[in-house]
Structures are given as structure tokens and as C-alpha cells.
Design an enzyme around this catalytic site. Structure first.
Site, PDB file in Angstrom:
ATOM      1  N   GLY A   1      -5.619   7.611  -2.580  1.00 57.58           N
ATOM      2  CA  GLY A   1      -4.419   7.082  -1.955  1.00 57.58           C
ATOM      3  C   GLY A   1      -4.370   7.191  -0.445  1.00 57.58           C
ATOM      4  O   GLY A   1      -3.358   6.938   0.158  1.00 57.58           O
ATOM      5  N   GLU A   2      -5.447   7.565   0.192  1.00 58.86           N
ATOM      6  CA  GLU A   2      -5.459   7.698   1.652  1.00 58.86           C
ATOM      7  C   GLU A   2      -6.227   6.594   2.342  1.00 58.86           C
ATOM      8  O   GLU A   2      -6.450   6.657   3.535  1.00 58.86           O
ATOM      9  CB  GLU A   2      -6.066   9.052   2.069  1.00 58.86           C
ATOM     10  CG  GLU A   2      -5.200  10.243   1.745  1.00 58.86           C
ATOM     11  CD  GLU A   2      -5.562  10.848   0.402  1.00 58.86           C
ATOM     12  OE1 GLU A   2      -6.646  10.553  -0.130  1.00 58.86           O
ATOM     13  OE2 GLU A   2      -4.729  11.603  -0.128  1.00 58.86           O
ATOM     14  N   GLY A   3      -6.682   5.596   1.650  1.00 60.82           N
ATOM     15  CA  GLY A   3      -7.433   4.514   2.264  1.00 60.82           C
ATOM     16  C   GLY A   3      -8.872   4.851   2.559  1.00 60.82           C
ATOM     17  O   GLY A   3      -9.512   4.188   3.379  1.00 60.82           O
TER      18      GLY A   3
END
Length: 162
Positions: free
Chosen positions: A136-138
Site C-alpha cells: 500500500g505504499e506504492g
């Protein structure tokens, strides 16, 4: 899962995933919310709603923002590197609003979310990396962007020496 369900005409219960760390109780609640949104979003005539209608039925503010980014970058002639499921669904919604956006999309990686491969298939994208992350942090987009930039540099360097 509800965003992809709306795009792919599948129930949210088939598509929902844990995201970046949802525990069991939260995951169960997410599935319930996704199912309710899917039911609410079904057009009474059986037709397919347009992108703005889809976004208003099943998208939250993050999907509106990400869809807007994809629309804006495409309008400016840039490239959007998608990371995971949420960014891919937002890009699909942007494509439903403006089909030309698809020419500006690159799938950075395939996430571990159950429906991510369906959303990528909807867009006709094959990811550069198959990391199966659920961070979820890219992270996948950052790594893929570096890969694209390195490829461009190799092309520029090679073009000068030939």
C-alpha cells in the site's frame, strides 16, 4: 472490491481482498460494505453506468482523487504508473470517463489482491513487475518507474552512439 465489481460486472464478494493489512473483523466489514455498494450501484435497466456514475456509486474520495490524477496526467500527455489494485481501479474509472486515458497508463506491478489481475485485464495492461506486494505504499510503482527511466536513458544513450 466494489470498484472492480462495478467495472467487471461481478459481485464484490468475489473480488474483495485484505488490502494492506486488514484484520479479520475489518475484512468482513469491508466485504459487507462492498456488497451493499454493488447492489446499490446496479442500474435498474441492466445497462452499464458511465464512469462518473460508477465513481459516485462505489468510489470514495481516494478513488475520485486518483481518477482525477489519471485524467489530468493524460490530458497533459504524461504517463501514469499504476501500483496496485486501488490505483488500477481508479484508472479504470478514469478510462470509463475518458477512453483516451488508457494510452497513458503503465502497470507497474501485479499486487497480491485477488482482483488486481481482473482490473489489469479490463485495462488491457500487463505489469512490468510481478511482485505480489500488498504494502500500500506504492513500492511497485516506484520500482517500475525507475525501470522505465533507466530504459529511457539506455535508449537516449544508444541513440547517440549509433
Amino acid at each position: 472490491g466494489c470498484g472492480a465489481a462495478a467495472c467487471r460486472d461481478r459481485p464484490a464478494t468475489e473480488l474483495g481482498g485484505r488490502g494492506s493489512g486488514a484484520f479479520c473483523a475489518l475484512f468482513a466489514r469491508m466485504k459487507g460494505v462492498g456488497t451493499a455498494a454493488w447492489r446499490r450501484g446496479r442500474p435498474p435497466t441492466g445497462g452499464q453506468p458511465d464512469g462518473v456514475e460508477l465513481l459516485s456509486m462505489v468510489g470514495g474520495p481516494e478513488f475520485a482523487l486518483l481518477s482525477g490524477v489519471a485524467l489530468g496526467v493524460a490530458a497533459a500527455g504524461g504517463v501514469v504508473v499504476l501500483d496496485g489494485y486501488a490505483t488500477t481501479v481508479a484508472a479504470a474509472l478514469a478510462c470509463a470517463m475518458e477512453p483516451g486515458v488508457s494510452a497513458h497508463l503503465v502497470a507497474g506491478q501485479r499486487s497480491n489482491e485477488r482482483a488486481h489481475h481482473l482490473a489489469l485485464g479490463y485495462l488491457g495492461l500487463e505489469p512490468l513487475l510481478d511482485l505480489r506486494l500488498r504494502a500500500g505504499e506504492g513500492v511497485g510503482a516506484v520500482l517500475a518507474t525507475r525501470l522505465l527511466l533507466d530504459g529511457l536513458e539506455i535508449r537516449r544513450t544508444t541513440a547517440r552512439t549509433c
